[in-house]
Design a protein around this motif. Structure first.
Motif, PDB file in Angstrom:
ATOM      1  N   ARG A  51      -6.827   2.671  -6.510  1.00  0.00           N
ATOM      2  CA  ARG A  51      -8.196   2.361  -6.925  1.00  0.00           C
ATOM      3  C   ARG A  51      -8.939   1.681  -5.786  1.00  0.00           C
ATOM      4  O   ARG A  51      -8.706   0.510  -5.487  1.00  0.00           O
ATOM      5  N   ALA A  52      -9.846   2.442  -5.176  1.00  0.00           N
ATOM      6  CA  ALA A  52     -10.661   1.939  -4.067  1.00  0.00           C
ATOM      7  C   ALA A  52     -12.116   1.902  -4.505  1.00  0.00           C
ATOM      8  O   ALA A  52     -12.955   2.649  -4.021  1.00  0.00           O
ATOM      9  N   ASP A  53     -12.406   1.029  -5.436  1.00  0.00           N
ATOM     10  CA  ASP A  53     -13.750   0.924  -5.989  1.00  0.00           C
ATOM     11  C   ASP A  53     -14.582  -0.164  -5.320  1.00  0.00           C
ATOM     12  O   ASP A  53     -15.797  -0.174  -5.441  1.00  0.00           O
ATOM     13  N   VAL A  54     -13.938  -1.083  -4.582  1.00  0.00           N
ATOM     14  CA  VAL A  54     -14.658  -2.182  -3.947  1.00  0.00           C
ATOM     15  C   VAL A  54     -14.486  -2.214  -2.428  1.00  0.00           C
ATOM     16  O   VAL A  54     -15.181  -2.944  -1.733  1.00  0.00           O
ATOM     17  N   SER A  55     -13.545  -1.471  -1.904  1.00  0.00           N
ATOM     18  CA  SER A  55     -13.306  -1.319  -0.474  1.00  0.00           C
ATOM     19  C   SER A  55     -12.598   0.018  -0.307  1.00  0.00           C
ATOM     20  O   SER A  55     -12.734   0.887  -1.173  1.00  0.00           O
ATOM     21  N   ARG A  56     -11.830   0.184   0.771  1.00  0.00           N
ATOM     22  CA  ARG A  56     -11.202   1.486   1.000  1.00  0.00           C
ATOM     23  C   ARG A  56      -9.686   1.381   1.043  1.00  0.00           C
ATOM     24  O   ARG A  56      -9.132   0.329   1.353  1.00  0.00           O
ATOM     25  N   ILE A  57      -9.055   2.526   0.743  1.00  0.00           N
ATOM     26  CA  ILE A  57      -7.612   2.696   0.889  1.00  0.00           C
ATOM     27  C   ILE A  57      -7.416   3.873   1.827  1.00  0.00           C
ATOM     28  O   ILE A  57      -7.940   4.959   1.579  1.00  0.00           O
ATOM     29  N   VAL A  58      -6.666   3.648   2.900  1.00  0.00           N
ATOM     30  CA  VAL A  58      -6.367   4.711   3.860  1.00  0.00           C
ATOM     31  C   VAL A  58      -4.855   4.841   3.954  1.00  0.00           C
ATOM     32  O   VAL A  58      -4.158   3.854   4.234  1.00  0.00           O
ATOM     33  N   ILE A  59      -4.354   6.048   3.717  1.00  0.00           N
ATOM     34  CA  ILE A  59      -2.924   6.343   3.802  1.00  0.00           C
ATOM     35  C   ILE A  59      -2.739   7.395   4.880  1.00  0.00           C
ATOM     36  O   ILE A  59      -3.388   8.439   4.852  1.00  0.00           O
ATOM     37  N   GLY A  60      -1.849   7.130   5.817  1.00  0.00           N
ATOM     38  CA  GLY A  60      -1.613   8.035   6.936  1.00  0.00           C
ATOM     39  C   GLY A  60      -0.827   9.275   6.554  1.00  0.00           C
ATOM     40  O   GLY A  60      -0.825   9.706   5.394  1.00  0.00           O
ATOM     41  N   GLU A  61      -0.129   9.824   7.517  1.00  0.00           N
ATOM     42  CA  GLU A  61       0.623  11.070   7.337  1.00  0.00           C
ATOM     43  C   GLU A  61       2.080  10.794   6.977  1.00  0.00           C
ATOM     44  O   GLU A  61       2.655   9.807   7.426  1.00  0.00           O
ATOM     45  N   CYS A  73      -7.566  -2.854  -3.376  1.00  0.00           N
ATOM     46  CA  CYS A  73      -8.163  -3.515  -2.226  1.00  0.00           C
ATOM     47  C   CYS A  73      -9.099  -4.596  -2.755  1.00  0.00           C
ATOM     48  O   CYS A  73      -9.227  -4.757  -3.963  1.00  0.00           O
ATOM     49  N   ASP A  74      -9.734  -5.322  -1.852  1.00  0.00           N
ATOM     50  CA  ASP A  74     -10.659  -6.371  -2.270  1.00  0.00           C
ATOM     51  C   ASP A  74     -11.977  -6.178  -1.544  1.00  0.00           C
ATOM     52  O   ASP A  74     -11.981  -5.858  -0.352  1.00  0.00           O
ATOM     53  N   GLY A  75     -13.064  -6.366  -2.248  1.00  0.00           N
ATOM     54  CA  GLY A  75     -14.388  -6.201  -1.664  1.00  0.00           C
ATOM     55  C   GLY A  75     -14.840  -7.436  -0.907  1.00  0.00           C
ATOM     56  O   GLY A  75     -14.200  -8.488  -0.955  1.00  0.00           O
ATOM     57  N   PRO A  76     -15.967  -7.302  -0.212  1.00  0.00           N
ATOM     58  CA  PRO A  76     -16.509  -8.438   0.537  1.00  0.00           C
ATOM     59  C   PRO A  76     -16.901  -9.576  -0.393  1.00  0.00           C
ATOM     60  O   PRO A  76     -17.345  -9.359  -1.516  1.00  0.00           O
ATOM     61  N   ALA A  98       5.792  -0.703  -6.914  1.00  0.00           N
ATOM     62  CA  ALA A  98       5.279  -1.705  -5.976  1.00  0.00           C
ATOM     63  C   ALA A  98       3.807  -1.999  -6.280  1.00  0.00           C
ATOM     64  O   ALA A  98       3.098  -1.163  -6.839  1.00  0.00           O
ATOM     65  N   MET A  99       3.374  -3.197  -5.882  1.00  0.00           N
ATOM     66  CA  MET A  99       1.976  -3.607  -5.995  1.00  0.00           C
ATOM     67  C   MET A  99       1.524  -3.937  -4.578  1.00  0.00           C
ATOM     68  O   MET A  99       2.004  -4.901  -3.977  1.00  0.00           O
ATOM     69  N   VAL A 100       0.624  -3.115  -4.057  1.00  0.00           N
ATOM     70  CA  VAL A 100       0.184  -3.254  -2.669  1.00  0.00           C
ATOM     71  C   VAL A 100      -1.331  -3.458  -2.697  1.00  0.00           C
ATOM     72  O   VAL A 100      -2.065  -2.579  -3.151  1.00  0.00           O
ATOM     73  N   HIS A 101      -1.792  -4.612  -2.203  1.00  0.00           N
ATOM     74  CA  HIS A 101      -3.173  -5.013  -2.432  1.00  0.00           C
ATOM     75  C   HIS A 101      -3.823  -5.543  -1.154  1.00  0.00           C
ATOM     76  O   HIS A 101      -3.431  -6.604  -0.651  1.00  0.00           O
ATOM     77  N   GLY A 102      -4.771  -4.813  -0.602  1.00  0.00           N
ATOM     78  CA  GLY A 102      -5.595  -5.306   0.489  1.00  0.00           C
ATOM     79  C   GLY A 102      -4.843  -5.758   1.723  1.00  0.00           C
ATOM     80  O   GLY A 102      -5.275  -6.673   2.410  1.00  0.00           O
ATOM     81  N   CYS A 103      -3.728  -5.116   2.020  1.00  0.00           N
ATOM     82  CA  CYS A 103      -2.913  -5.518   3.156  1.00  0.00           C
ATOM     83  C   CYS A 103      -2.868  -4.414   4.207  1.00  0.00           C
ATOM     84  O   CYS A 103      -3.556  -3.405   4.077  1.00  0.00           O
ATOM     85  N   ARG A 104      -2.064  -4.616   5.226  1.00  0.00           N
ATOM     86  CA  ARG A 104      -1.890  -3.630   6.293  1.00  0.00           C
ATOM     87  C   ARG A 104      -0.408  -3.332   6.431  1.00  0.00           C
ATOM     88  O   ARG A 104       0.401  -4.256   6.583  1.00  0.00           O
ATOM     89  N   ILE A 105      -0.046  -2.039   6.352  1.00  0.00           N
ATOM     90  CA  ILE A 105       1.335  -1.615   6.574  1.00  0.00           C
ATOM     91  C   ILE A 105       1.315  -0.664   7.766  1.00  0.00           C
ATOM     92  O   ILE A 105       0.717   0.403   7.704  1.00  0.00           O
ATOM     93  N   HIS A 106       1.953  -1.081   8.834  1.00  0.00           N
ATOM     94  CA  HIS A 106       1.968  -0.271  10.049  1.00  0.00           C
ATOM     95  C   HIS A 106       2.932   0.906   9.907  1.00  0.00           C
ATOM     96  O   HIS A 106       3.733   0.968   8.963  1.00  0.00           O
ATOM     97  N   ASP A 107       2.862   1.845  10.863  1.00  0.00           N
ATOM     98  CA  ASP A 107       3.723   3.028  10.853  1.00  0.00           C
ATOM     99  C   ASP A 107       5.185   2.631  10.627  1.00  0.00           C
ATOM    100  O   ASP A 107       5.672   1.672  11.225  1.00  0.00           O
TER     101      ASP A 107
END
Length: 191
Positions: A51-61, A73-76, A98-107
């Motif tokens: 659910r990306a209603d307040v910011s964005r979710i980007v998932i790589g390959e 995610c969390d909005g401004p 899992a619950m993944v919220h507004g964080c960064r997961i590297h490759d």
């Protein structure tokens, strides 16, 4: 990018429609909302909510998000003008529930079964957040580290065998997604 998926709820909101690469697998029962991008060869398994209603979710390959996981995610807001988008790299494994919220997961990062990663936390490349762990807001894991507990803390460095195990898991999910997509397309298991 494709928006038609059997049994998947794809919902545009605030002028943003999910963008799902044509080679990505999204299982029936998933709900994908708003400013979501899912890269080539990735897989989103049964009953996940993105659910990306307040910011964005980007998932790589080639990343997999396993059954029942929730991504948000969390909005401004004051003091956090850019909000907390959820940014996930390539070849990431996210375990069931899992619950993944507004964080960064590297490759090549790993989130274990039932783990939680909160706003502005960082899971570095080849790092593993153990099953059931809670990575609290703003915590940063280093490369090749294993963190566990609630709140999570560094337990040890990962050896080459553990890193290879995670890479095998990525390959398994990429292959298994093809089998599930074919079974769904053929109507296997239909009542």
């Amino acid at each position: 990018m494709s928006s038609e998926r059997p049994g998947v709820r794809i919902i545009a909101i605030h002028g943003k429609t999910p963008q799902i690469h044509e080679t990505a697998f999204v299982a029936p029962g998933c709900v994908i909302v708003g400013d979501v991008t899912i890269g080539a060869g990735s897989s989103i398994w049964y009953n996940c909510v993105l659910r990306a209603d307040v910011s964005r979710i980007v998932i790589g390959e080639r990343t997999n998000v396993q059954d029942g996981s929730v991504l948000h995610c969390d909005g401004p807001h004051p003091g956090m003008e850019d909000g907390a988008p959820l940014l996930i790299g390539d070849d990431v494994l996210i375990g069931h529930m899992a619950m993944v919220h507004g964080c960064r997961i590297h490759d090549r990062g790993f989130v274990g079964l039932g783990a939680i990663a909160m706003n502005h936390a960082v899971i570095a490349s080849d790092a593993m957040l153990a099953a059931g762990a809670m990575l609290t807001e703003g915590k940063v894991m280093g490369e090749r580290e294993l963190w566990g507990g609630r709140p999570a803390r560094k337990m040890r460095d990962l050896d080459d065998a553990a890193i290879m195990g995670m890479r095998i898991g990525v390959a398994h999910y990429a292959e298994n997604a093809k089998h599930h997509a074919a079974a769904i397309a053929q109507g296997d298991g239909a009542a």
